[in-house]
Design an enzyme around this catalytic site. Structure first.
Site, PDB file in Angstrom:
ATOM      1  CG  HIS A 363      -2.244  -1.075   0.154  1.00 23.60           C
ATOM      2  ND1 HIS A 363      -2.312  -2.546   1.192  1.00 23.60           N
ATOM      3  CD2 HIS A 363      -3.349  -0.584   0.502  1.00 23.60           C
ATOM      4  CE1 HIS A 363      -2.855  -2.649   0.847  1.00 23.60           C
ATOM      5  NE2 HIS A 363      -3.867  -1.693  -0.364  1.00 23.60           N
ATOM      6  NE  ARG A 470      -6.085   1.110  -2.589  1.00 21.21           N
ATOM      7  CZ  ARG A 470      -5.726   1.580  -3.560  1.00 21.21           C
ATOM      8  NH1 ARG A 470      -5.915   2.596  -4.148  1.00 21.21           N
ATOM      9  NH2 ARG A 470      -5.476   0.314  -4.356  1.00 21.21           N
ATOM     10  NE  ARG A 506     -11.024   0.154  -0.632  1.00 16.77           N
ATOM     11  CZ  ARG A 506     -10.286  -0.303  -0.627  1.00 16.77           C
ATOM     12  NH1 ARG A 506      -9.518  -1.217  -1.847  1.00 16.77           N
ATOM     13  NH2 ARG A 506      -8.655   0.258  -0.373  1.00 16.77           N
ATOM     14  CD  GLU A 605     -10.486  -6.201  -2.854  1.00 16.74           C
ATOM     15  OE1 GLU A 605      -9.271  -6.003  -3.375  1.00 16.74           O
ATOM     16  OE2 GLU A 605     -11.058  -6.092  -1.642  1.00 16.74           O
ATOM     17  CG  ASN A 628      -4.020  -3.777  -6.985  1.00 14.48           C
ATOM     18  OD1 ASN A 628      -3.178  -3.750  -8.311  1.00 14.48           O
ATOM     19  ND2 ASN A 628      -3.915  -2.860  -6.048  1.00 14.48           N
ATOM     20  CG  ASP A 629      -6.613  -7.509  -2.006  1.00 12.14           C
ATOM     21  OD1 ASP A 629      -4.913  -8.395  -1.362  1.00 12.14           O
ATOM     22  OD2 ASP A 629      -6.791  -6.734  -1.598  1.00 12.14           O
ATOM     23  NE  ARG A 639      -1.760  -5.757  -2.552  1.00 10.34           N
ATOM     24  CZ  ARG A 639      -2.836  -4.584  -3.003  1.00 10.34           C
ATOM     25  NH1 ARG A 639      -3.877  -5.643  -2.535  1.00 10.34           N
ATOM     26  NH2 ARG A 639      -2.656  -3.737  -2.965  1.00 10.34           N
ATOM     27  CB  CYS A 676     -10.732   0.423  -9.006  1.00 10.40           C
ATOM     28  SG  CYS A 676     -11.272  -0.805  -7.439  1.00 10.40           S
TER      29      CYS A 676
HETATM   30  C1  PEP Z   1      -7.418  -4.462  -5.368  1.00 11.28           C
HETATM   31  O1  PEP Z   1      -7.150  -4.904  -4.102  1.00 11.28           O
HETATM   32  O2  PEP Z   1      -7.327  -4.824  -6.314  1.00 11.28           O
HETATM   33  C2  PEP Z   1      -7.437  -2.911  -4.607  1.00 11.28           C
HETATM   34  C3  PEP Z   1      -7.726  -2.270  -5.563  1.00 11.28           C
HETATM   35  O3  PEP Z   1      -7.777  -2.663  -3.645  1.00 11.28           O
HETATM   36  P1  PEP Z   1      -6.357  -2.451  -2.441  1.00 11.28           P
HETATM   37  O4  PEP Z   1      -5.308  -2.359  -3.370  1.00 11.28           O
HETATM   38  O5  PEP Z   1      -6.721  -1.579  -1.680  1.00 11.28           O
HETATM   39  O6  PEP Z   1      -6.006  -3.675  -1.723  1.00 11.28           O
HETATM   40 MG    MG Z   2      -7.797  -5.279  -2.495  1.00 11.54          MG
END
Ligand code: PEP
Ligand code: MG
Length: 746
Positions: A363, A470, A506, A605, A628-629, A639, A676
């Site tokens: 993050h 976020r 979110r 996710e 991402n998740d 990740r 996203c």
């Molecule tokens: C993701 O997981 O793609 C996402 C947008 O949430 P974050 O990156 O905040 O976990």
């Molecule tokens: Mg995520």
């Protein structure tokens, strides 16, 4: 410690101090040091080997070996007994050197005549700087007292080396911290910037390793330890620190701080001639060297505790590093690693970031990307080399940092910055044009945000709203739970800044690497797959309810979009939505205006949600893929773990097949879908997502220009053809096929 050795050791340090003070040339100082040690310890040989580069040691001074060998004899790390001492960071003590394991004969030194060998690592806070060696003809092992005396001297040598005492005209060493050094790391956020090093954890510099007056030093040490203890007692009795986990850590600290043996060792070091801070560092170094080689996780954690405690003690003694150093004008943050909360505290003022560790999926990286701050990760060794205020160039395009660059590099780099600025200007010219492909497919490009400070980018980037807001970032920047009124004021500012464009809020996604200092940390074996996001929201709904109310109040009768993170099965969405219904009910009863149009969505996710029942896709107002998740769980590849993260390409047909399935399911039920995750902002990925049917992408603001630029130049049906053909051909990723095709299009 027998009285005689104490005195000898102190006498030895006293002689060294005089010699170091009266000599100004680096080589001369080194020569004097070996001479004094050899005569004080009555050994025939004393030599100092220092690192010439990362893995080459060089004989820099000797008393007893052939003088011609100085600066000629070199060995690799691990080679010979000297190399072994440096590699293991442990004392090598043998009565029969020629027959000891690893002995390497260096004919130019004439050392074959010496039977005994004792090598002591010269190290500073766990970093090996060289080796101090004594040798003698008589076959004997050196006594513990002699080794102790050598360790004390080695400590002083380490500090003097760090201070650059052995550099200069005719000296063996080039001065530390003055040469240009290039660090090859990995790309985490593109862009280029020039600025001055701003260390996240400034190093404490000990300028007086040898005590003038042991009694004064002893008192300083004892006073500092007392201050440390009182500070820890205060922390423990402070009612604000009710957190039991944190308390446990402080209790462990207090146990160490009260440890008689720790203090006794440091006191003995001072008795033997070291200053209080050098004594603290000596114990810290020895401890680090021992424990860094321990495979035991518990022991390593204790090392981290003691390390932190030693640092606190050093800060008390030196008064250094107790607050963040004043930021230089164009600060480039240099750190081993950094959490998102800490990064947010520094804010957007940073011009660049270079991390020794770090990861593309963390993050902190997302924050840096959102702010378009060039970020290089995996720059090994930079925290050891960089000093506050050093000039540094961050090349996020290539994942390189140039520390103290020479003029040529600096000139080329400035050209690069100018070129990137021109490219950015090109994107500005298409800002108000639609993201429409040549065959007439229009996509909606939105931006990801997390702070009020991000909102001005909405206009500048040409984004059509905020596809992901976020909310946890605001929770991370504070040190206490925000109140509902604060949150609703904040969300209404976000909506006002969006000027009627859609903002998908979110709900809180904490857990994993997003840890709130004021919430009880959860000791989980695998937080990314643990109690996080909506799981926390449903099990302990207090904060979720407060947030939902705050959203409704912020909307103030206008439209509102809310989505829940990390929904893994239909029930979770259903239950979360029920919380939203309850919040609406509550607000209605309280007489607050309700949103004119409420959309409640889910973030996809986890792979499981892709196979949720039809009822889910019918009930949910929109689905946003958190790539991402999703990707980390799809490939079972953390990740944040650079080692495994890059093994799997987002454009792998298996992943694309899974995404296509989501597109189909959403199309069947008329459910709006968007993507996203960070990949939405990478032009080739964005193109492929569009080709497989995504019509809405949300990305960091700086990516909107490049993505739109590419989309406007292609025929999407052709891209689809390339993707399909590559998948049919059995490619492991469609990237190569698409990239090759693009070469002829642009
Ligand atoms: C993701 O997981 O793609 C996402 C947008 O949430 P974050 O990156 O905040 O976990
Ligand atoms: Mg995520």
């Amino acid at each position: 410690m027998p009285e005689r050795i104490e005195t000898e050791s102190r006498k030895l340090l006293g002689r060294l101090r005089t010699a170091l003070a009266t000599s100004s040339e680096g080589q001369d100082r080194l020569d004097k040091v070996v001479n004094i040690i050899a005569s004080s310890m009555q050994t025939e040989v004393c030599s100092i080997y220092l690192f010439r580069d990362e893995d080459t040691l060089e004989l820099c001074a000797t008393e007893g070996l052939q003088a011609e060998a100085v600066h000629q004899t070199r060995m690799k790390l691990g080679e010979g007994l000297v190399g072994r001492t440096a590699r293991t960071k442990r004392v090598v003590n043998t009565a029969d050197a020629p027959n000891a394991k690893g002995f390497r004969y260096m004919p130019e030194t004439g050392e074959e005549r010496y039977s005994s060998f004792c090598g002591v690592p010269v190290q500073r806070l766990g970093d090996a700087l060289g080796v101090l060696v004594v040798q003698s003809k008589a076959a004997r092992e050196f006594s513990p007292d002699e080794i102790y005396a050598l360790e004390v001297v080695a400590m002083v040598l380490a500090e003097m080396t760090e201070l650059g005492a052995f550099t200069g005209e005719g000296a063996a060493l080039s001065a530390r911290h003055v040469q240009p050094v290039m660090f090859k790391g990995s790309i985490a956020q593109e862009g280029a910037s020039e600025g001055q090093v701003f260390l996240h954890e400034p190093r404490v510099v000990v300028t007086n390793p040898i005590a003038d007056d042991p009694d004064v030093e002893l008192q300083r040490l004892r006073d500092a330890v007392d201050t440390l203890r009182v500070g820890l007692d205060d922390l423990l009795s402070d009612n604000k620190n009710t957190d039991t986990e944190q308390k446990k850590v402080f209790e462990a600290y207090r146990m160490f701080a009260n440890s008689k043996s720790w203090l006794a060792r440091m006191e003995a070091d001072v008795e033997n001639g070291l200053s209080a801070e050098a004594a603290v560092e000596k114990e810290q170094s020895l401890f680090r060297a021992r424990l860094s080689q321990s495979g035991d996780a518990y022991m390593r954690e204790r090392m981290a505790d003691l390390d932190d405690l030693s640092n606190r003690l050093l800060r008390i003694l030196t008064g250094q590093g107790s607050g963040a150093a004043d930021m230089p004008e164009n600060p480039i943050l240099v750190a081993r690693n950094i959490g998102p909360g800490e990064l947010l505290e520094y804010g957007k003022a940073l011009k660049g970031i270079v991390l020794e560790d770090g990861s593309v999926g963390s993050h902190a990286t997302i924050v840096a990307r959102a702010w378009a701050i060039p970020l290089v990760i995996n720059a090994k060794g930079i925290t050891r080399e960089a000093l506050n205020g050093d000039t540094i160039l961050v090349d996020g395009e290539q994942g390189i940092a140039h520390l103290r660059p020479d003029d040529t590099v600096q000139g080329a780099f400035r050209d690069k910055i100018a070129m990137l600025t021109r490219a950015q200007e090109r994107y500005t010219s298409i800002r108000d044009l639609p993201a429409q492909t040549k065959d007439g497919v229009t996509l909606s490009l939105q931006m990801n945000a997390g702070l009020i400070a991000d909102l001005p980018s909405l206009e500048g980037s040409g984004a059509e709203g905020v596809g992901l807001f976020r909310t946890e970032l605001q929770f991370l920047v504070r040190n206490q739970m925000p109140r509902r009124a604060e949150l609703s004021a904040l969300y209404s500012r976000v909506l006002a800044a969006a000027k009627g464009q859609r903002v998908a809020f979110r709900t809180l996604d904490i857990g994993s690497d997003k840890v709130l200092s004021y919430m009880k940390p959860n000791d989980e074996p695998n937080p990314a797959m643990g109690w996080r996001a909506i799981r926390v929201g449903l099990d302990k709904p207090g904060v979720l309810r407060m947030q939902l109310q705050a959203f409704i109040r912020a909307a103030n009768g206008g439209p509102l979009s809310v989505m829940f993170p990390f929904i893994a099965q239909y029930d979770e969405f259903h239950d979360a939505k029920a919380e939203m219904d309850k919040a609406m009910d509550r607000e209605r009863k309280l007489g607050h205006p309700l949103p004119s149009d409420l959309k409640v969505g889910a973030m996809l996710e986890t792979p499981s949600l892709g196979y949720a029942p039809d009822a889910f896709f019918k009930e949910v107002d929109f689905v946003s893929v958190g790539g991402n998740d999703l990707k980390q769980f799809f490939f079972a590849a953390d990740r944040e773990n650079e080692r495994v993260r890059k093994r799997y390409d987002t454009l792998n047909p298996a992943f694309l097949g899974f995404l296509s399935n989501i597109v189909d399911r959403c199309n069947t039920h008329g459910t709006p879908l968007s993507f996203c995750g960070e990949d939405a902002g990478r032009p080739i990925e964005a193109l492929v997502f569009a080709a497989i049917g995504f019509r809405s992408l949300s990305m960091r603001p700086a990516s909107i220009g490049p993505v739109k630029h590419l989309l406007r130049r292609v025929d999407l049906s052709e891209v689809r053809g390339i993707v399909d053909a590559s998948i049919a051909a059995g490619d492991q990723s469609v990237r190569r096929a698409v990239a090759d095709w693009l070469v002829y299009q642009i």
